[in-house]
Design an enzyme around this catalytic site. Structure first.
Site, PDB file in Angstrom:
ATOM      1  N   HIS A  49      -5.750   2.844   0.922  1.00  0.00           N
ATOM      2  CA  HIS A  49      -5.004   3.987   1.458  1.00  0.00           C
ATOM      3  C   HIS A  49      -5.755   4.733   2.577  1.00  0.00           C
ATOM      4  O   HIS A  49      -5.195   5.028   3.617  1.00  0.00           O
ATOM      5  CB  HIS A  49      -4.693   5.008   0.355  1.00  0.00           C
ATOM      6  N   ASP A  78       0.908  -1.144   0.000  1.00  0.00           N
ATOM      7  CA  ASP A  78       0.000   0.000   0.000  1.00  0.00           C
ATOM      8  C   ASP A  78       0.939   1.184   0.000  1.00  0.00           C
ATOM      9  O   ASP A  78       1.564   1.477   1.026  1.00  0.00           O
ATOM     10  CB  ASP A  78      -0.882   0.008   1.251  1.00  0.00           C
ATOM     11  N   HIS A  79       1.103   1.824  -1.139  1.00  0.00           N
ATOM     12  CA  HIS A  79       2.210   2.788  -1.223  1.00  0.00           C
ATOM     13  C   HIS A  79       2.030   3.983  -0.283  1.00  0.00           C
ATOM     14  O   HIS A  79       2.983   4.672   0.028  1.00  0.00           O
ATOM     15  CB  HIS A  79       2.476   3.223  -2.673  1.00  0.00           C
TER      16      HIS A  79
HETATM   17  C1  BG6 Z   1      -3.257   4.688  -6.485  1.00  0.00           C
HETATM   18  C2  BG6 Z   1      -4.553   4.757  -7.214  1.00  0.00           C
HETATM   19  O1  BG6 Z   1      -3.258   3.627  -5.573  1.00  0.00           O
HETATM   20  O2  BG6 Z   1      -3.047   5.900  -5.805  1.00  0.00           O
HETATM   21  C3  BG6 Z   1      -4.577   5.930  -8.167  1.00  0.00           C
HETATM   22  O3  BG6 Z   1      -4.765   3.545  -7.945  1.00  0.00           O
HETATM   23  C4  BG6 Z   1      -4.227   7.193  -7.462  1.00  0.00           C
HETATM   24  O4  BG6 Z   1      -5.841   6.036  -8.804  1.00  0.00           O
HETATM   25  C5  BG6 Z   1      -2.952   7.029  -6.641  1.00  0.00           C
HETATM   26  O5  BG6 Z   1      -4.047   8.202  -8.420  1.00  0.00           O
HETATM   27  C6  BG6 Z   1      -2.704   8.245  -5.777  1.00  0.00           C
HETATM   28  O6  BG6 Z   1      -1.435   8.136  -5.233  1.00  0.00           O
HETATM   29  P1  BG6 Z   1      -0.617   9.398  -4.790  1.00  0.00           P
HETATM   30  O7  BG6 Z   1       0.625   8.844  -4.183  1.00  0.00           O
HETATM   31  O8  BG6 Z   1      -0.362  10.210  -6.021  1.00  0.00           O
HETATM   32  O9  BG6 Z   1      -1.485  10.125  -3.817  1.00  0.00           O
END
Ligand code: BG6
Length: 489
Positions: free
Chosen positions: A240, A177-178
């Site tokens: 997230h 989960d980045h």
């Molecule tokens: C991803 C989603 O997990 O997170 C995307 O699949 C989204 O749709 C992205 O744009 C948002 O990530 P960040 O790091 O740019 O907030």
């Protein structure tokens, strides 16, 4: 510095994620000496590429992402390529041979990390082959790193998990989960548990509500096909957003170890009140963007995007009110909202404290502003505490003041990319910032009730303009409780 020897095998190596995030992250780790001579990477994909083609692709990806060429040749010399059809046993056997050769060449101690950067429908097949064709049978570690979406609902997530578990133990699975790799998301724990100031107030006696906003200006880009099946609820909230809720709401763990932290997060997810049926409309709002302007630029509506049904019912915005039924949080709403094509790219958490018991400053006509703690996740990284102080001059005049701390300034440089940290953690075997199966299952259980209800009912879409902050019902959600969304800048 860890420098764990390991072979990283990236499935989906010609794809977008590998290009944008994985190669640049590996390059950064290499330059910092966090992976060095005892590392090799095999790119795996369907295309018939040569090793040279693949190395050129890696080079271009790195340069496009971080504009650096330093130590490039040496870095690229660690990259190999294997074309593979995910259902073909012979190709896995060739991959095994390559893995064994590289193991000897780079002294990798038999350590293998399989990174699945591709469509989840293949996860199960790949995991089964990795076991059956002998790739997981190694004298070092064997780890699986997988990307979301982890299933489409609880049932499909379970089926997927069962398949993966035939080849890997839970402790060998690293579910990315980045958001958990973001510096300020990791900082939530430090803010809460390393300060005497906040934790005593971190409960329903002193906090009136919590607001989590993740807004994006981007639309669905080239991902129409994926997004149509998922929508904002599955794409952002199930993972997230609920992870941030769990970190904000969990009890202090007895130690900062993987198991202790995860078990506290699981308790929060278990305590979230599951809203069902008609009741959902009082707690969750969905939206879909229409045409509009962002930074003077005209944007098309979601229904006009590439690979999107012109009558699509997929939501590109979600706002919700989450209640956590435990001693600490009873009665404190956690409001969340996320959406595409909104006015700003920003992720922020606002903790609103309750009003003081009595306002002694009532003679002035302005009400007292409540104390707020704002955690800026991105693009700014830091915290701001909003207090009230006396204005210089007349005795009774007061004014809000801001105490701010910016992480960027503090660390002097941009903080490392989430993926860089997560890859490093996975190589070291630290699973703290990855999602445990129990968290995945509980999150789906909560989300499923909402998505089932939405599948059975319709909403008039589009219902917000590109460049706005979502449909007006998202504001009413807070207004009905006497609150409002604090501005995000
Ligand atoms: C991803 C989603 O997990 O997170 C995307 O699949 C989204 O749709 C992205 O744009 C948002 O990530 P960040 O790091 O740019 O907030």
């Amino acid at each position: 510095q860890t420098d764990t020897p390991a072979l990283t095998i990236i499935f989906g190596a010609t794809g977008d994620l590998a290009k944008r995030k994985l190669f640049p992250s590996l390059y950064n780790l290499f330059k910092k000496g966090e992976i060095s001579n005892h590392f090799a990477c095999v790119g795996v994909a369907r295309r018939q590429w040569t090793e040279q083609q693949f190395r050129n692709h890696v080079r271009e990806s790195v340069i496009a992402a971080i504009h650096s060429n330093e130590q490039m040749e040496e870095f690229l010399s660690h990259f190999y390529y294997q074309s593979l059809d995910v259902t073909n046993t012979e190709a896995y056997i060739e991959l095994l041979q390559l893995a064994n050769q590289l193991n000897t060449k780079y002294h990798l101690n038999g350590n293998r990390m399989f990174y699945l950067a591709m469509a989840p429908e293949f996860f199960g097949t790949i995991a089964e082959h990795l076991k059956r064709d002998g790739l997981t049978d190694t004298n070092g570690f064997s780890r699986l790193v997988i990307e979301k979406p982890f299933g489409h609902d609880l049932q499909s997530a379970k089926a997927l998990n069962e398949k993966i578990r035939t080849a890997f133990r839970e402790s060998e699975i690293f579910r990315i989960d980045h958001y958990l790799g973001k510096e300020m998301v990791q900082n939530i724990e430090a803010i809460r548990f390393a300060n005497a100031l906040f934790e005593p107030l971190w409960n329903s006696r002193y906090i009136s509500n919590v607001q989590i906003t993740t807004s994006e200006t981007l639309g669905v880009e080239e991902r129409g096909r994926y997004y149509e099946k998922n929508g904002a609820l599955r794409d952002m909230v199930q993972n997230h957003v609920l992870q941030m809720v769990a970190l904000l709401a969990m009890e202090p763990p007895i130690k900062l170890t993987t198991d202790e932290i995860r078990s506290e997060k699981v308790k929060v997810l278990r305590a979230m009140r599951r809203i069902e049926g008609q009741n959902i409309q009082h707690f969750f709002v969905r939206g879909q963007y229409g045409a509009g302007k962002i930074n003077q630029e005209q944007q098309i509506s979601y229904r006009e995007e590439h690979n999107v049904d012109p009558e699509s019912d997929t939501e590109t915005f979600v706002a919700g009110k989450i209640l956590i039924d435990n001693f600490r949080w009873a009665g404190v709403p956690f409001y969340i909202r996320t959406g595409k094509r909104l006015a700003k790219k920003s992720t922020k958490i606002v903790i609103q404290f309750k009003d003081i018991p009595m306002n002694l400053y009532y003679q002035t006509d302005q009400p007292l502003t409540p104390n707020l703690l704002v955690i800026h996740i991105q693009p700014d990284e830091g915290i701001t505490l909003y207090l009230n102080a006396k204005r210089v001059g007349p005795y009774l005049d007061r004014t809000p003041v801001k105490l701010s701390f910016s992480n960027n300034r503090f660390n002097g440089i941009n903080t490392p990319e989430a993926y860089e940290k997560l890859l490093y953690d996975a190589l070291r075997g630290d699973a703290t910032n990855f999602t445990h199966w129990d968290e995945v299952a509980l999150s789906w259980n909560f989300i499923d009730a909402i998505s089932h209800h939405w599948a059975e009912t319709t909403e008039k879409f589009p219902n917000y303009e590109a460049g706005s902050m979502g449909p007006k019902q998202a504001d009413q959600l807070l207004e009905q409780d006497g609150f409002f969304w604090w501005p995000i800048d």
